[in-house]
Design an enzyme around this catalytic site. Structure first.
Site, mmCIF file in Angstrom:
data_model
loop_
_atom_site.group_PDB
_atom_site.id
_atom_site.type_symbol
_atom_site.label_atom_id
_atom_site.label_comp_id
_atom_site.label_asym_id
_atom_site.label_seq_id
_atom_site.Cartn_x
_atom_site.Cartn_y
_atom_site.Cartn_z
ATOM 1 C CB CYS A 116 -0.544 7.143 -5.114
ATOM 2 S SG CYS A 116 -2.104 6.715 -5.392
ATOM 3 C CG HIS A 253 0.897 7.609 -9.225
ATOM 4 N ND1 HIS A 253 0.800 6.202 -9.154
ATOM 5 C CD2 HIS A 253 -0.113 8.097 -8.840
ATOM 6 C CE1 HIS A 253 -0.536 6.176 -8.667
ATOM 7 N NE2 HIS A 253 -1.077 7.315 -8.322
ATOM 8 C CG ASN A 283 -4.121 5.135 -9.225
ATOM 9 O OD1 ASN A 283 -3.051 4.646 -8.874
ATOM 10 N ND2 ASN A 283 -4.387 6.605 -8.811
#
Length: 326
Positions: A116, A253, A283
């Site tokens: 990520c 994020h 996500n």
């Protein structure tokens, strides 16, 4: 004053596959509900790539939009860095496949794997080329097909992730070496391999020869995320020579809304300054920051000259932050 070369974002693009999977759709295959997911994550839906879509296809679509907005074509590109955990093949690098599909000329192309945090890591890596005159037009892409790593019997993880891609074009521009310059101004990158068991995929080429599934200790990841990301944000702001309070937009994020809110609260960032898109696409790992940037540019919130603060945390554990002026 001596001029310095800066890596400036001249175009931003994003792409989400056409298939939308709602929370109600997931409730048909795993024990969950729209209320349960939204309450804990803020996620309403996610996008899923079709079976014939590779992650490079998503990356190409985002790259084309970024190039168009930068007023460039694939013929101008001399560097491609793709941040991804879900590459097309074990090798070659997905970046080389993107190069071929775009029709970009012979140049530099490679992948960055920091899960990520990959997009922030890739930006810093690209800065090492662009701000030193080694690249005149770089594509930095975050692209993922995270749904292909899901254990669809694990309601704690499968509801969190989606597929997508985001991209930026970086070009060198002269600056004065001050905080008023456009471009990438400061970074802080971190990793702690002792925390691997908090977030990982239980498969690999040299271990068991399998793709594996994503495994996560959600509560522990949340705790580390809020504390560690906040430290990195402060460090990146110091590296840039700015105060966190001076940023125009905080683009985190897009993991889940609780982490976004927790980090913003810890840093004293006004909720109105936070770009949040997690509800729409969940996500998307390395793709989430550029997707959020693209959304903010498209809807007019993010404007040229504004100061942006990016941050992410992913498996490894890896985390980092970046300050840039658009």
């Amino acid at each position: 004053m001596t001029q310095v070369l800066r890596s400036v974002v001249t175009g931003v693009g994003g792409y989400l596959p056409s298939e939308v999977v709602t929370n109600d759709d997931l409730a048909k295959v795993v024990e969950t509900s729209d209320e349960w997911i939204q309450e804990r994550t803020g996620i309403r839906q996610r996008h899923r790539a079709s079976p014939d879509q590779a992650v490079s296809d998503l990356a190409v679509e985002a790259a084309r939009q970024a190039l168009e907005r930068a007023g460039r074509t694939a013929a101008d590109v001399d560097l491609i860095i793709v941040a991804t955990t879900t590459g097309d093949l074990t090798f070659p690098a997905t970046a080389t496949i993107v190069q071929r599909k775009l029709g970009a000329p012979v140049g530099i192309a490679f992948d960055v794997q920091a899960v990520c945090s990959g997009f922030v890591y890739a930006l810093s890596t690209a800065d090492g080329f662009v701000a030193r005159g080694r690249s005149k037009c770089a594509l930095v892409i975050g692209a993922e097909t995270m749904t292909r790593l899901m254990d669809w019997t694990d309601r704690g993880t499968c509801v969190l992730f989606g597929d997508g891609a985001g991209a930026v074009v970086l070009e060198p521009q002269a600056g004065q070496g001050t905080i008023d310059d456009r471009g990438l101004l400061g970074f802080a990158l971190r990793a702690d391999g002792t925390k691997q068991d908090l977030l990982y995929v239980d498969g690999g080429v040299s271990t068991n020869g399998q793709i594996g599934h994503l495994r996560m200790q959600g509560n522990q990841v949340f705790r580390h995320a809020v504390v560690n990301i906040s430290e990195a944000v402060i460090a990146a702001a110091a590296d840039a020579g700015v105060e966190v309070s001076s940023v125009d937009w905080f683009i985190p994020h897009q993991a889940n809304s609780r982490i976004l809110e927790g980090v913003a609260r810890r840093l004293g960032i006004d909720e109105a300054k936070v770009i949040s898109t997690v509800a729409e696409h969940a996500n998307t790992s390395a793709a989430s920051i550029p997707l959020a940037m693209a959304k903010g540019v498209e809807d007019g919130r993010i404007k040229p000259g504004q100061l942006l603060l990016l941050e992410a945390m992913g498996g490894g554990l890896t985390w980092g932050a970046c300050v840039l002026r658009l």
